[in-house]
Design an enzyme around this catalytic site. Structure first.
Site, PDB file in Angstrom:
ATOM      1  N   HIS A  73     -46.633  28.604 102.597  1.00 55.99           N
ATOM      2  CA  HIS A  73     -46.715  28.475 101.135  1.00 55.99           C
ATOM      3  C   HIS A  73     -46.430  27.054 100.674  1.00 55.99           C
ATOM      4  O   HIS A  73     -45.713  26.306 101.342  1.00 55.99           O
ATOM      5  CB  HIS A  73     -45.794  29.484 100.434  1.00 55.99           C
ATOM      6  N   ASP A  75     -45.232  26.224  97.402  1.00 52.37           N
ATOM      7  CA  ASP A  75     -44.171  26.052  96.387  1.00 52.37           C
ATOM      8  C   ASP A  75     -42.788  25.953  97.028  1.00 52.37           C
ATOM      9  O   ASP A  75     -42.576  26.414  98.158  1.00 52.37           O
ATOM     10  CB  ASP A  75     -44.213  27.191  95.370  1.00 52.37           C
ATOM     11  N   ASP A 103     -38.981  24.113 103.566  1.00 50.64           N
ATOM     12  CA  ASP A 103     -39.460  25.465 103.252  1.00 50.64           C
ATOM     13  C   ASP A 103     -40.505  25.336 102.155  1.00 50.64           C
ATOM     14  O   ASP A 103     -40.173  25.290 100.992  1.00 50.64           O
ATOM     15  CB  ASP A 103     -38.270  26.332 102.807  1.00 50.64           C
ATOM     16  N   GLU A 136     -44.936  31.751  96.330  1.00 50.56           N
ATOM     17  CA  GLU A 136     -44.279  32.648  97.284  1.00 50.56           C
ATOM     18  C   GLU A 136     -42.840  32.915  96.850  1.00 50.56           C
ATOM     19  O   GLU A 136     -42.344  34.033  96.942  1.00 50.56           O
ATOM     20  CB  GLU A 136     -44.302  32.021  98.686  1.00 50.56           C
ATOM     21  N   GLU A 137     -42.196  31.869  96.360  1.00 45.27           N
ATOM     22  CA  GLU A 137     -40.765  31.973  96.019  1.00 45.27           C
ATOM     23  C   GLU A 137     -40.518  32.864  94.803  1.00 45.27           C
ATOM     24  O   GLU A 137     -39.384  33.205  94.494  1.00 45.27           O
ATOM     25  CB  GLU A 137     -40.169  30.573  95.781  1.00 45.27           C
ATOM     26  N   HIS A 341     -33.207  26.580 100.610  1.00 44.81           N
ATOM     27  CA  HIS A 341     -32.789  26.934  99.241  1.00 44.81           C
ATOM     28  C   HIS A 341     -31.460  26.286  98.886  1.00 44.81           C
ATOM     29  O   HIS A 341     -30.674  26.847  98.125  1.00 44.81           O
ATOM     30  CB  HIS A 341     -32.736  28.467  99.047  1.00 44.81           C
TER      31      HIS A 341
HETATM   32 ZN   LIG Z   1     -40.493  29.918 102.483  1.00 48.28          ZN
END
Ligand SMILES: [Zn+2]
Length: 366
Positions: A73, A75, A103, A136-137, A341
């Site tokens: 992904h 984003d 990520d 995705e997030e 994150h």
């Molecule tokens: Zn991810």
């Protein structure tokens, strides 16, 4: 086996990481991906999704090996207004004021670099597909909005799991969201409390009796938000809570859902309150045996480049869950990102390299 340039890999990753791409605002990363993947021979289709887009990139095969799909992904979570990657001898971090966005830009880097390498070294391969998603997030919104039936591949590898290269996520849970709303009767709390039915109190009794936390090794549940009441001098008429139930085993998830339903019914009838239960299946789970063909492919590709494979079950969902809904068999592989994150997010340069080797090895092993 593959002689990848660390400088080139690092440069691509830094370029991608520097582009802010919060969910639904992936446009600049999308453009970057199109530019790079077009250059090495990719056939690109953009599929609008919400206010952003998903990307399908295809490379025609030069052998009759089966088609293979990779996915990641675009984003990232915040803070990501301004990202300044810091490259040390061994790893890449942010400057501490934002996430790094490894990520999932580590995976995007691996895909670009693997295809560059294939082109430069004229490596023979079967058909290759990439699905690059947005949002995705925000709950897998990009992949949920993508029609997976346009994909030709039977096997898919999502590169979107933390930790050193070698982890194979072959199990992930079903995820059910529930909202319980209780309707009591409002009344003056000082003058006529006996005329009221306190919805907050009813809901509290329900929550106290509900299964909570880890139920077993593959099942969890959690009440995450609670709301209710209007003032301290009013017997609360309304109260509601949001909760989730997850399990790798669908029947266990359904069993917990039924338990919760029964508890709500029982307590509301005891207390004379009314209720409403809403539910939505966020995503389906998957469970692929280690003996499956796709598992063997992952193991073979890893061992070929000296990586020790390990099969793990994950408690969270990813685009992999959505890909597995149809005919495609999909697994989620670790791509070296760490402390995701958070502003402490980082990736080791050696893992960036290993991950690119793994993409190449999967392509050659299929
Ligand atoms: Zn991810």
């Amino acid at each position: 086996m593959y002689t990848l340039s660390t400088e080139k890999l690092t440069k691509t990753f830094v370029e991608l990481a520097q582009i802010p791409s919060p969910s639904w605002k992936e446009e600049k990363v999308l453009k970057y991906m199109i530019k790079r993947l077009k250059k090495n021979g990719g056939d690109i289709t953009v599929y609008p999704c919400g206010i952003s887009s998903n990307l399908l990139v295809r490379y025609e095969g030069t052998t009759n090996q089966p088609s293979i799909l990779f996915s990641a992904h675009m984003d990232t979570v915040g803070p990501c207004d301004k990202i300044t990657p810091v490259v040390t001898k061994t790893k890449i971090t942010s400057d501490g004021n934002s996430v790094l966005g490894a990520d999932d830009k580590s995976a995007l880097t691996m895909f670009i670099e693997a295809m560059d390498y294939i082109k430069e070294n004229r490596i023979k391969h079967g058909p290759i597909e990439f699905v690059i998603t947005c949002a995705e997030e925000l709950g897998l919104k990009g992949m949920k909005g993508f029609d997976t039936s346009v994909v030709n591949s039977k096997y898919a590898f999502v590169f979107d799991s933390g930790g050193d290269i070698g982890k194979i996520v072959h199990k992930a849970p079903f995820h059910l969201d529930m909202k319980i709303s209780i309707k009591g009767i409002a009344s003056h709390a000082g003058i006529a409390p006996e005329m009221g039915i306190n919805a907050i109190r009813v809901l509290s009794k329900i929550i106290a009796e509900m299964p909570n936390g880890r139920i077993d090794e593959e099942t969890t549940t959690n009440v995450g938000i609670i709301e209710g009441g209007r003032a301290a001098n009013i017997v609360a008429e309304d109260a509601s809570c949001l909760l989730e139930v997850r399990s790798i085993d669908k029947s266990k998830m359904i069993k917990i859902e039924k338990q919760i339903n029964d508890i709500v019914k029982k307590i509301c009838s005891q207390e004379g309150a009314r209720f409403r239960i809403e539910k939505s299946l966020e995503y389906c789970g998957f469970s692929i045996p280690e003996s499956a063909q796709i598992s063997k492919l992952a193991v073979k590709a890893m061992e070929r480049i000296g990586v020790k494979p390990s099969f793990v079950a994950l408690g969270g969902g990813s685009d992999t869950n959505i890909l597995n809904r149809g005919k495609i068999k999909a697994m989620n592989l670790s791509c070296g990102m760490e402390k995701i994150h958070s502003t402490g997010e980082y990736i080791k340069i050696s893992e960036l390299k290993k991950g690119t080797e793994l993409v190449l090895s999967l392509i050659e092993s299929v």
